[in-house]
Scaffold this active site. Structure first.
Site, PDB file in Angstrom:
ATOM      1  N   GLY A 123       0.161   9.112  -0.515  1.00 32.52           N
ATOM      2  CA  GLY A 123      -1.229   9.174  -0.946  1.00 32.52           C
ATOM      3  C   GLY A 123      -1.434   8.431  -2.254  1.00 32.52           C
ATOM      4  O   GLY A 123      -1.438   9.036  -3.330  1.00 32.52           O
ATOM      5  N   THR A 125      -3.695   5.077  -2.462  1.00 31.96           N
ATOM      6  CA  THR A 125      -4.950   4.332  -2.533  1.00 31.96           C
ATOM      7  C   THR A 125      -6.160   5.259  -2.628  1.00 31.96           C
ATOM      8  O   THR A 125      -6.201   6.321  -1.995  1.00 31.96           O
ATOM      9  CB  THR A 125      -5.086   3.428  -1.296  1.00 31.96           C
ATOM     10  OG1 THR A 125      -3.949   2.570  -1.221  1.00 31.96           O
ATOM     11  CG2 THR A 125      -6.343   2.590  -1.367  1.00 31.96           C
ATOM     12  N   GLU A 126      -7.154   4.822  -3.396  1.00 27.69           N
ATOM     13  CA  GLU A 126      -8.413   5.542  -3.530  1.00 27.69           C
ATOM     14  C   GLU A 126      -9.581   4.586  -3.271  1.00 27.69           C
ATOM     15  O   GLU A 126      -9.383   3.360  -3.260  1.00 27.69           O
ATOM     16  CB  GLU A 126      -8.524   6.159  -4.928  1.00 27.69           C
ATOM     17  CG  GLU A 126      -7.429   7.177  -5.215  1.00 27.69           C
ATOM     18  CD  GLU A 126      -7.630   7.906  -6.535  1.00 27.69           C
ATOM     19  OE1 GLU A 126      -8.657   7.669  -7.209  1.00 27.69           O
ATOM     20  OE2 GLU A 126      -6.763   8.736  -6.888  1.00 27.69           O
ATOM     21  N   GLY A 340      -5.157 -21.333  24.647  1.00 31.36           N
ATOM     22  CA  GLY A 340      -6.502 -21.828  24.900  1.00 31.36           C
ATOM     23  C   GLY A 340      -7.490 -20.683  25.017  1.00 31.36           C
ATOM     24  O   GLY A 340      -7.408 -19.681  24.311  1.00 31.36           O
ATOM     25  N   GLU A 364       0.694  -3.330   1.150  1.00 33.91           N
ATOM     26  CA  GLU A 364       1.744  -3.297   0.113  1.00 33.91           C
ATOM     27  C   GLU A 364       1.473  -4.305  -1.002  1.00 33.91           C
ATOM     28  O   GLU A 364       2.398  -4.936  -1.528  1.00 33.91           O
ATOM     29  CB  GLU A 364       3.131  -3.546   0.716  1.00 33.91           C
ATOM     30  CG  GLU A 364       3.518  -2.569   1.810  1.00 33.91           C
ATOM     31  CD  GLU A 364       3.646  -1.140   1.340  1.00 33.91           C
ATOM     32  OE1 GLU A 364       3.636  -0.902   0.115  1.00 33.91           O
ATOM     33  OE2 GLU A 364       3.735  -0.236   2.185  1.00 33.91           O
TER      34      GLU A 364
END
Length: 386
Positions: A123, A125-126, A340, A364
């Site tokens: 935990g 990232t915010e 293609g 990361e």
């Protein structure tokens, strides 16, 4: 110089490859499109002991060397990069606990984490703090023998299964520089006030959830302060992210390998003007470039992993993550060109490879930020080129 895997690593790769070809490749496209959770694949990870790849043997883990660690994520990502995320964050959190946890914390958590009975993530990232971890706003104030935690975390892989979840907090928000006031708390999932509020819809990286978590006056025992000492959270998190960059580099190689495999197979099968399109020089050039950059990325990933084995390797893992992630995207685009119009269809694997490859340059640490990390290491003389 030895550019070959040793016998044990080759045998391990063969075991992983057989599992991926049998259990992941046949179902990945359909399960990814339907949003089905890969329960059977997770059970296979448990049976192989893969939830314990960074857990010491004394706690029931495999305690893999960094190159073998890279092989896990390369092979799984060749089948389906999204499910590699189930092991990725879990393995980094396990390593963080193994490296920095108290003896009590290791005894309580690592045996269950090694078997997959428990799972975890990280935990960090915010909503307003991603790459800039010193900008987090989640706080933890000590009241008696508990910390009271308040804040929001986002983009948390394995959030709905993590127990405990290592959460980066500010135990002393007034301290400067900010990292000296940061700590990691091991938050158990059934703690009142801890809530996984929503899954975040994503372009790719499906198969595992990415969630928002709200911590509303969550009371965490002081005994769950990682390492038992405040102010070491940033150092603890960064030690895990070094292995995380090897993880992303290896995942990128897996994506690039599958992109090459799909392009080569399609060039042999698809015919135009009475012959396989692989006979045309324009397609041959694409395939040759794909194969060349793929092999260069693989060597870079293994080199960086080996540097981690020897000691701290911020610059080397940064270089590998930058190069390999960009090769993954280039390979997916090249494979799309070989296919293609069919490359744009969800009936073929290559469109998923393209969607998954985009994340590799972001996860990361973004590549642009990592370039500054590498540059600082070069300026200090921490790493030499040539």
């Amino acid at each position: 110089m030895d550019f070959e895997l040793n016998e044990e690593q080759r045998d391990f790769r063969a075991l992983l490859r057989a599992f991926v070809d049998k259990e992941i490749v046949p179902v990945a496209r359909d399960w990814e499109h339907s949003g089905r959770y890969p329960t059977e694949i997770v059970d296979g990870f448990k049976e192989m002991g893969l939830f314990g790849i960074t857990v010491p043997e004394e706690y029931g883990g495999l305690d893999l060397d960094p190159v073998s660690f890279a092989l896990v994520f390369e092979e799984i990502s060749r089948g389906w990069m999204g499910v590699a995320g189930i092991l990725g964050s879990h393995s980094l959190a396990c390593r963080m606990i193994a490296m920095h946890g108290t003896d009590d914390q290791k005894r309580r958590y690592l045996p269950g984490l090694a078997t997959g009975e428990r799972r975890t993530g990280i935990g960090l990232t915010e909503p307003d703090a991603g790459t800039d971890l010193q900008g987090i706003r989640t706080t933890a104030r000590l009241e008696g023998d508990h910390y009271v935690v308040s804040g929001t975390k986002t983009w948390i892989t394995n959030a709905r299964y993590a127990d405990p979840l290592p959460v980066l907090v500010k135990t002393d928000p007034a301290t400067t520089p900010a990292h000296k006031g940061m700590s990691v708390l091991l938050v158990e999932a059934d703690t009142p006030g801890y809530q996984v509020t929503k899954d975040i819809p994503k372009l790719g990286y499906k198969g595992t959830e990415s969630c928002e978590i709200v911590l509303d006056d969550v009371r965490v025992p002081a005994s769950n302060l990682l390492g038992g000492v405040e102010g070491r959270g940033m150092q603890q998190a960064l030690s895990a992210l070094e292995w995380g960059r090897v993880n992303i580099a290896a995942r990128s190689v897996g994506i690039a390998q599958r992109a090459y495999d799909e392009a080569l197979a399609y060039s042999r099968q698809r015919r135009a003007f009475g012959q396989p399109i692989g006979d045309f020089q324009a397609v041959q050039i694409q395939l040759a470039s794909l194969a060349t950059t793929l092999q260069a990325a693989r060597l870079m990933a293994y080199w960086a992993a080996d540097q981690v084995r020897k000691g701290r390797a911020d610059a080397q893992t940064g270089m590998a993550k930058i190069f390999c992630s960009e090769v993954a995207l280039e390979s997916a685009i090249s494979s799309l060109k070989v296919h293609g119009g069919y490359g744009y269809s969800t009936e073929y694997e290559v469109e998923r490879l393209y969607r998954d490859s985009v994340l590799m340059s972001i996860g990361e640490g973004t590549n642009d930020v990592l370039r500054t990390v590498v540059a600082r290491s070069l300026s200090r003389g921490d790493v030499k080129v040539g």
